[in-house]
Design a protein around this motif. Structure first.
Motif, PDB file in Angstrom:
ATOM      1  N   LYS A 219      -9.140   7.475  13.015  1.00  0.00           N
ATOM      2  CA  LYS A 219      -8.384   6.523  13.838  1.00  0.00           C
ATOM      3  C   LYS A 219      -7.948   7.206  15.131  1.00  0.00           C
ATOM      4  CE  LYS A 219      -6.288   5.233   9.605  1.00  0.00           C
ATOM      5  NZ  LYS A 219      -4.990   5.075   8.912  1.00  0.00           N
TER       6      LYS A 219
ATOM      7  N   LYS B  55      -2.340  18.666   0.826  1.00  0.00           N
ATOM      8  CA  LYS B  55      -2.399  18.360   2.265  1.00  0.00           C
ATOM      9  C   LYS B  55      -1.576  19.346   3.098  1.00  0.00           C
ATOM     10  CE  LYS B  55      -3.730  13.524   1.885  1.00  0.00           C
ATOM     11  NZ  LYS B  55      -4.643  12.771   2.762  1.00  0.00           N
TER      12      LYS B  55
ATOM     13  N   GLY C 136     -10.430  11.355   4.019  1.00  0.00           N
ATOM     14  CA  GLY C 136      -9.449  11.397   5.107  1.00  0.00           C
ATOM     15  C   GLY C 136      -9.879  10.387   6.152  1.00  0.00           C
ATOM     16  N   THR C 137      -8.957   9.580   6.631  1.00  0.00           N
ATOM     17  CA  THR C 137      -9.345   8.604   7.639  1.00  0.00           C
ATOM     18  C   THR C 137      -8.471   8.654   8.882  1.00  0.00           C
ATOM     19  OG1 THR C 137      -7.968   6.981   6.517  1.00  0.00           O
ATOM     20  CG2 THR C 137     -10.333   6.917   6.049  1.00  0.00           C
ATOM     21  N   SER C 138      -7.298   9.320   8.790  1.00  0.00           N
ATOM     22  CA  SER C 138      -6.407   9.262   9.947  1.00  0.00           C
ATOM     23  C   SER C 138      -7.050   9.926  11.159  1.00  0.00           C
ATOM     24  CB  SER C 138      -5.050   9.880   9.619  1.00  0.00           C
ATOM     25  OG  SER C 138      -5.198  11.187   9.125  1.00  0.00           O
TER      26      SER C 138
ATOM     27  N   TYR D  56       0.843  -1.184   0.000  1.00  0.00           N
ATOM     28  CA  TYR D  56       0.000   0.000   0.000  1.00  0.00           C
ATOM     29  C   TYR D  56       0.882   1.238   0.000  1.00  0.00           C
ATOM     30  CZ  TYR D  56       1.423  -0.024   4.857  1.00  0.00           C
ATOM     31  OH  TYR D  56       2.196  -0.043   5.986  1.00  0.00           O
TER      32      TYR D  56
ATOM     33  N   TYR E  13      -1.485   7.059  16.639  1.00  0.00           N
ATOM     34  CA  TYR E  13      -2.833   7.599  16.895  1.00  0.00           C
ATOM     35  C   TYR E  13      -3.166   7.612  18.388  1.00  0.00           C
ATOM     36  CZ  TYR E  13      -3.305   6.963  11.839  1.00  0.00           C
ATOM     37  OH  TYR E  13      -3.114   7.021  10.484  1.00  0.00           O
TER      38      TYR E  13
ATOM     39  N   ALA F  68       2.140   4.040  12.381  1.00  0.00           N
ATOM     40  CA  ALA F  68       0.834   4.648  12.648  1.00  0.00           C
ATOM     41  C   ALA F  68       0.159   4.046  13.880  1.00  0.00           C
ATOM     42  CB  ALA F  68      -0.072   4.479  11.420  1.00  0.00           C
TER      43      ALA F  68
ATOM     44  N   ARG G  33       0.528  11.800   7.015  1.00  0.00           N
ATOM     45  CA  ARG G  33      -0.223  11.471   5.801  1.00  0.00           C
ATOM     46  C   ARG G  33       0.732  11.544   4.625  1.00  0.00           C
ATOM     47  NH1 ARG G  33      -2.341  15.480   8.581  1.00  0.00           N
ATOM     48  NH2 ARG G  33      -4.158  14.173   8.876  1.00  0.00           N
TER      49      ARG G  33
ATOM     50  N   ILE H 158      -5.047   1.549   2.798  1.00  0.00           N
ATOM     51  CA  ILE H 158      -5.480   1.305   4.185  1.00  0.00           C
ATOM     52  C   ILE H 158      -6.999   1.117   4.206  1.00  0.00           C
ATOM     53  CG2 ILE H 158      -5.608   2.294   6.502  1.00  0.00           C
ATOM     54  CD1 ILE H 158      -2.737   1.824   5.854  1.00  0.00           C
TER      55      ILE H 158
ATOM     56  N   TRP I 243      -6.971  -0.479  14.761  1.00  0.00           N
ATOM     57  CA  TRP I 243      -6.391   0.831  15.050  1.00  0.00           C
ATOM     58  C   TRP I 243      -6.512   1.288  16.490  1.00  0.00           C
ATOM     59  CZ3 TRP I 243      -3.116   2.014  11.532  1.00  0.00           C
ATOM     60  CH2 TRP I 243      -3.331   1.628  10.205  1.00  0.00           C
TER      61      TRP I 243
ATOM     62  N   GLY J 247      -0.841   4.461   0.859  1.00  0.00           N
ATOM     63  CA  GLY J 247      -1.468   5.403   1.785  1.00  0.00           C
ATOM     64  C   GLY J 247      -2.938   5.105   1.965  1.00  0.00           C
ATOM     65  N   GLY J 248      -3.728   6.175   2.057  1.00  0.00           N
ATOM     66  CA  GLY J 248      -5.129   6.066   2.450  1.00  0.00           C
ATOM     67  C   GLY J 248      -5.954   5.076   1.638  1.00  0.00           C
TER      68      GLY J 248
ATOM     69  N   TYR K  70       6.558   6.598   7.246  1.00  0.00           N
ATOM     70  CA  TYR K  70       5.182   6.443   7.719  1.00  0.00           C
ATOM     71  C   TYR K  70       4.583   5.178   7.118  1.00  0.00           C
ATOM     72  CZ  TYR K  70       0.284   7.801   8.662  1.00  0.00           C
ATOM     73  OH  TYR K  70      -1.018   7.854   9.100  1.00  0.00           O
ATOM     74  N   ASP K  71       4.207   4.265   7.963  1.00  0.00           N
ATOM     75  CA  ASP K  71       3.527   3.058   7.511  1.00  0.00           C
ATOM     76  C   ASP K  71       2.656   2.549   8.661  1.00  0.00           C
ATOM     77  OD1 ASP K  71       5.260   1.913   9.318  1.00  0.00           O
ATOM     78  OD2 ASP K  71       6.150   0.495   7.903  1.00  0.00           O
ATOM     79  N   ILE K  72       2.079   1.369   8.499  1.00  0.00           N
ATOM     80  CA  ILE K  72       1.145   0.878   9.519  1.00  0.00           C
ATOM     81  C   ILE K  72       1.848   0.713  10.871  1.00  0.00           C
ATOM     82  CG2 ILE K  72      -0.296  -1.092  10.194  1.00  0.00           C
ATOM     83  CD1 ILE K  72      -1.021  -1.471   7.263  1.00  0.00           C
TER      84      ILE K  72
HETATM   85  C1  PLP Z   1      -4.745   6.066   7.858  1.00  0.00           C
HETATM   86  C2  PLP Z   1      -3.493   6.030   7.138  1.00  0.00           C
HETATM   87  C3  PLP Z   1      -3.331   6.785   5.964  1.00  0.00           C
HETATM   88  C4  PLP Z   1      -4.415   7.673   5.417  1.00  0.00           C
HETATM   89  O1  PLP Z   1      -4.613   8.821   6.180  1.00  0.00           O
HETATM   90  P1  PLP Z   1      -5.448  10.060   5.583  1.00  0.00           P
HETATM   91  O2  PLP Z   1      -5.833  10.867   6.731  1.00  0.00           O
HETATM   92  O3  PLP Z   1      -6.653   9.441   4.924  1.00  0.00           O
HETATM   93  O4  PLP Z   1      -4.577  10.743   4.624  1.00  0.00           O
HETATM   94  C5  PLP Z   1      -2.121   6.711   5.308  1.00  0.00           C
HETATM   95  N1  PLP Z   1      -1.119   5.939   5.761  1.00  0.00           N
HETATM   96  C6  PLP Z   1      -1.242   5.198   6.875  1.00  0.00           C
HETATM   97  C7  PLP Z   1      -0.102   4.360   7.319  1.00  0.00           C
HETATM   98  C8  PLP Z   1      -2.427   5.215   7.594  1.00  0.00           C
HETATM   99  O5  PLP Z   1      -2.552   4.458   8.689  1.00  0.00           O
END
Ligand code: PLP
Length: 866
Positions: A607, A511, A602-604, A123, A584, A580, A505, A129, A421, A125-126, A575-577
């Motif tokens: 989380k 952004k 946007g999802t971060s 992956y 959070y 992350a 992100r 995920i 998460w 990014g968003g 930046y990766d899982i």
């Molecule tokens: C959640 C997440 C993203 C996406 O975040 P956005 O706020 O949607 O940009 C990207 N990378 C990782 C590792 C994440 O956990």
């Protein structure tokens, strides 16, 4: 010396421990802490040093230790419990079987990337995920999904920094033998799919299967000896390479993906999908492949096959910017879908029509994947309410007779998979009983928790995040050329009692990674405030070709390198899982400052919210929809100001003010800040249920998958329905130029229209070669703006009252004047057929003819004010 070939030798587990293999091979362990505990117990030290990778753990654990465990009754009982639990999870009835009543046989979900766990880096990014969370939530709910993607041998890339703070990319090899996935076999041999490419080249791919709880994820891999070197590299990395390389990946994903699904279903007996869902346009060729299947196997003509394929296809768009859409030169598509390459089943000109930008402002030289996605899917959606509005505007050219509000693109707001998460400690405080956060009321556990307990938990999580960050910062400095001896200061960066803000992100320009640097002195003052300091942790990758993004990262890094502030602001690479997951929960505030409205969802921030962080964000994407001042703060957007510098200045200063005057004072209000914790409780209890991926997947099932399955089922039953629908559309398109509304009148309006009056409306429509049953006459009414545009139209259908010579008909209905002020209405004819998902589907509507052209028409043009 370099090896000529590499392979991994998997351990043979002693018989009593075979359950460990079962646990490793189902990725449910990645969101199930109890299973992780079992792995940890195998060898706690190794578990830590492998970064929590169970395949590596089992590969490295000494045989003597395995022998010991094979005789350890306590461990064996734990293992058995974990295996029993997994089996129950995988086989029992869940929401889809019980509450929903299994309304769909299965759904194939295609995505170019899947972010499931840090051990499977597939992956960027968003988007990825989200796809991973979609599979996991589908599994939790029992939705029979099959994921379809590619296995990239180098994933996306690993990020580090050089001494100057410039992003460096590395592409570590992903060795499938070291991953918890298995090769799909057809008898003794690996199952493969093959695509013929121009020049009679062959592209073969094998199929890896990752088991994501109940959901299989098929990943196509072209790195096979049967392929020529160029074809072997098709799945080398995500979003790299030339335009043609990208096209080959998308062909393999879409066309190869459908073939892989067929193969998988044949071998395993899995039921065939009724619905095909394409996550963004990259997998859109799946629709063409399904048309080819129907044309070849069922001898359907193109139009009939198109109807069948469309009925069962769902397309989700993720970008609010035209530049984010995949477009290919038309010649490239021509070559790859020529009869020589793709076969005779589908005429190339019909394929080209599907992706043609044949609307105002379109480019005749390109083939547009999003446009094709919309034409090949009867149902489409954006990923937040605001993104739905933006998408309807962006693609309105495809439905030229309709206002953007009528464009048939709906929205389902994204969600996140809580078990993946949410920190275990927060989970323990908030969720009352279940492990999946899928039923209502599971957040009520928080009511039984005291403020002091919550605050203590947040401090623990802050500390854990700080420990992780310090280790990463130390490693980063070593990569940048520092020696251990000069890095003593790293042990005291960040403070577990200081207000912690997170910003992480990808780094596309919208952004605005560096907005906070707009006024460096002001930021410095916030970081170094004597009583109420803030600390900020930042992470993000720029696309390898994005020099602008890399410059922004460098600017950020240089600011954070300053010895005066480096204990309060850090940039953490890669930046990766894995980064992350502790981030959070370790944050008190999650910062997001996109250029509105470019953040599709946007999802971060979701989380972060589930982990008890408050959001401090521009009202864009999901935050625009669910913002509440109990959940955090809205940074005012200066949207509409054209001068981007000025806009950035205004928004940055609003951000500084908010932090200084509202956020920090509330955080530092006493030992245990009551008002802050009240907001935290609100966030988890009120916002929490909305942002769950299980809510999202349920919405997909109810609003898109079930209707698509119904369409698909009825069109597939005999194909007569599909033939009839295709013929009907052709007839309607041909006849449409003759259709018109040629007279509209109101009765009982009176001299001064009054609130509450009901007026009669009559409209006369000429239907040319169509039958009355082919159409529907609608009245739209509501408030009008100064240009006579009806702003929020209410729609009602008029009933046919009388038929005249020449296929003219009178339609009648009533209109209630239910609001004061400027009010307008108009009447239109739209196509009507049970097989349409929306009256706008064909893009055809006929309104009243222009009164200037037709002297017999009454003086009541569309949207007239009275
Ligand atoms: C959640 C997440 C993203 C996406 O975040 P956005 O706020 O949607 O940009 C990207 N990378 C990782 C590792 C994440 O956990």
């Amino acid at each position: 010396m370099r090896a000529i070939r590499r392979f991994s030798v998997r351990p043979v587990l002693p018989e009593p421990l075979t359950g460990l293999g079962t646990l490793v091979n189902n990725l449910r362990w990645s969101w199930h802490p109890e299973t992780q505990d079992v792995f940890e117990a195998v060898d706690p030290q190794l578990w830590r040093s492998t970064g929590g990778d169970p395949v590596k753990l089992l590969g490295e654990v000494p045989a003597a230790r395995l022998d010991e465990l094979a005789h350890d009754d306590v461990f064996l009982r734990r293992l058995e419990l974990a295996v029993t639990d997994l089996n129950a999870y995988v086989s029992g009835d869940r929401w889809f079987q019980t509450d929903a009543g299994s309304p769909v046989s299965s759904v194939a979900y295609f995505s170019p990337e899947f972010g499931i766990t840090y051990v499977l880096p597939q992956y960027s990014g968003g988007l990825g995920i989200l796809a991973g969370d979609h599979l996991k939530a589908a599994s939790d709910l029992g939705v029979p999904l099959i994921g379809v993607g590619l296995l990239y041998r180098h994933g996306y890339f690993a990020q580090s920094l050089n001494a100057e703070g410039w992003q460096q990319e590395r592409y570590p090899l992903v060795d499938p033998d070291g991953l918890p996935i298995s090769l799909l076999r057809d008898g003794d041999a690996p199952a493969t799919v093959t695509l013929t490419l121009p020049g009679n080249r062959q592209l073969h791919a094998q199929i890896w299967v990752a088991q994501v709880g109940r959901v299989p994820l098929l990943m196509l891999d072209s790195d096979m000896e049967e392929n020529d070197p160029a074809e072997r590299e098709v799945t080398d990395r995500l979003y790299g390479g030339s335009t043609e390389h990208r096209l080959l990946q998308e062909l393999l994903l879409g066309v190869g993906g459908v073939r892989a699904v067929r193969t998988f279903c044949r071998i395993t007996g899995h039921s065939a999908p009724e619905v095909f869902h394409t996550n963004e346009g990259h997998a859109g060729f799946l629709g063409i492949e399904r048309i080819r299947e129907l044309a070849t196997d069922q001898s359907l003509d193109f139009d009939t096959a198109l109807e069948v394929a469309r009925g069962g296809t769902v397309f989700t768009t993720h970008t609010p910017v035209p530049a984010g859409i995949d477009r290919f030169p038309v010649e490239l598509i021509q070559q790859h879908f020529s009869p020589d390459a793709y076969g005779e089943g589908v005429p190339i000109d019909r394929i080209l029509e599907l992706g043609a930008e044949d609307f105002e402002g379109g480019d005749p030289g390109v083939f547009n994947m999003a446009i094709m996605g919309l034409r090949l899917a009867q149902r489409a959606n954006g990923v937040s309410k605001l993104h739905g509005v933006v998408s309807r505007g962006m693609f309105a050219g495809l439905w030229p007779s309709f206002d953007p509000v009528d464009v048939p693109i709906t929205s389902i707001t994204n969600g996140v998979h809580a078990p993946t998460w949410v920190a275990r400690e927060i989970h323990g405080l908030t969720y009352a009983a279940t492990d999946t956060a899928e039923s209502d009321g599971v957040f009520d556990g928080l009511d039984k928790t005291s403020d002091a307990q919550i605050w203590e938990t947040k401090r623990t999580l802050r500390q854990r995040f700080i420990d992780d960050t310090r280790a990463r910062v130390r490693q980063s400095w070593i990569n940048r050329g520092a020696s251990d001896a000069e890095l003593g200061w790293v042990d005291s960066i960040l403070d577990p009692d200081v207000l912690t803000m997170g910003f992480a992100r990808r780094v596309p320009s919208y952004k605005r990674l560096t907005l906070m640097l707009r006024d460096p002195a002001r930021l410095k003052a916030l970081l170094l405030h004597p009583q109420r300091p803030v600390q900020i942790v930042i992470a993000g990758k720029a696309h390898p070709h994005d020099e602008g993004g890399k410059k922004l990262i460098q600017e950020m890094v240089r600011f954070a390198d300053d010895p005066e502030v480096r204990h309060r602001i850090v940039f953490v690479p890669d930046y990766d899982i894995a980064l992350a997951q502790p981030m959070y929960p370790g944050c008190d505030v999650w910062l997001n400052n996109p250029l509105r409205p470019y953040e599709a969802c946007g999802t971060s921030g979701m989380k972060a919210a589930l982990n008890g962080a408050l959001n401090l964000s521009i009202r864009d994407g999901w935050w625009d929809e669910w913002y509440d001042d109990e959940f955090g703060w809205a940074i005012p957007s200066a949207e509409g100001i054209e001068d981007t510098d000025r806009r950035d200045d205004l928004e940055a200063h609003a951000l500084y003010d908010l932090i200084e005057k509202q956020v920090a004072p509330r955080f530092y209000d006493g030992e245990v800040p009551g008002r802050w914790i009240e907001m935290l409780r609100h966030t988890i209890k009120e916002l929490g249920p909305k942002v769950l991926a299980t809510r999202m997947v349920r919405d997909y099932v109810e609003q898109l998958y079930v209707p698509a399955a119904h369409s698909s089922r009825s069109l597939n039953s005999t194909y007569d329905g599909a033939r009839e629908l295709a013929a009907w559309k052709k007839k309607v398109r041909t006849a449409w130029p003759q259709i018109r509304v040629d007279h509209v009148e109101l009765q009982g309006l009176g001299d001064v229209p009054q609130l509450g009056t009901t007026v009669g409306i009559r409209a006369f429509a000429a239907l040319g070669d169509l039958e009355p049953s082919d159409i529907c006459v609608e009245v739209l009414h509501g408030r009008v703006d100064t240009n006579d545009e009806i702003t929020d139209p209410v729609r009602a259908t008029l009933a046919m009252a009388e038929t005249y010579e020449g296929n003219r008909h009178r339609y009648e209905g009533e209109l209630k004047l239910d609001r004061t002020g400027p009010f307008g209405y108009t009447v239109r004819v739209v196509p009507n057929h049970a097989g349409l998902a929306s009256p706008a589907e064909l893009g055809l509507a006929a309104g009243p003819s222009d009164p200037d052209d037709d002297p017999s028409a009454p003086d009541l043009p569309a949207g007239s004010e009275f």
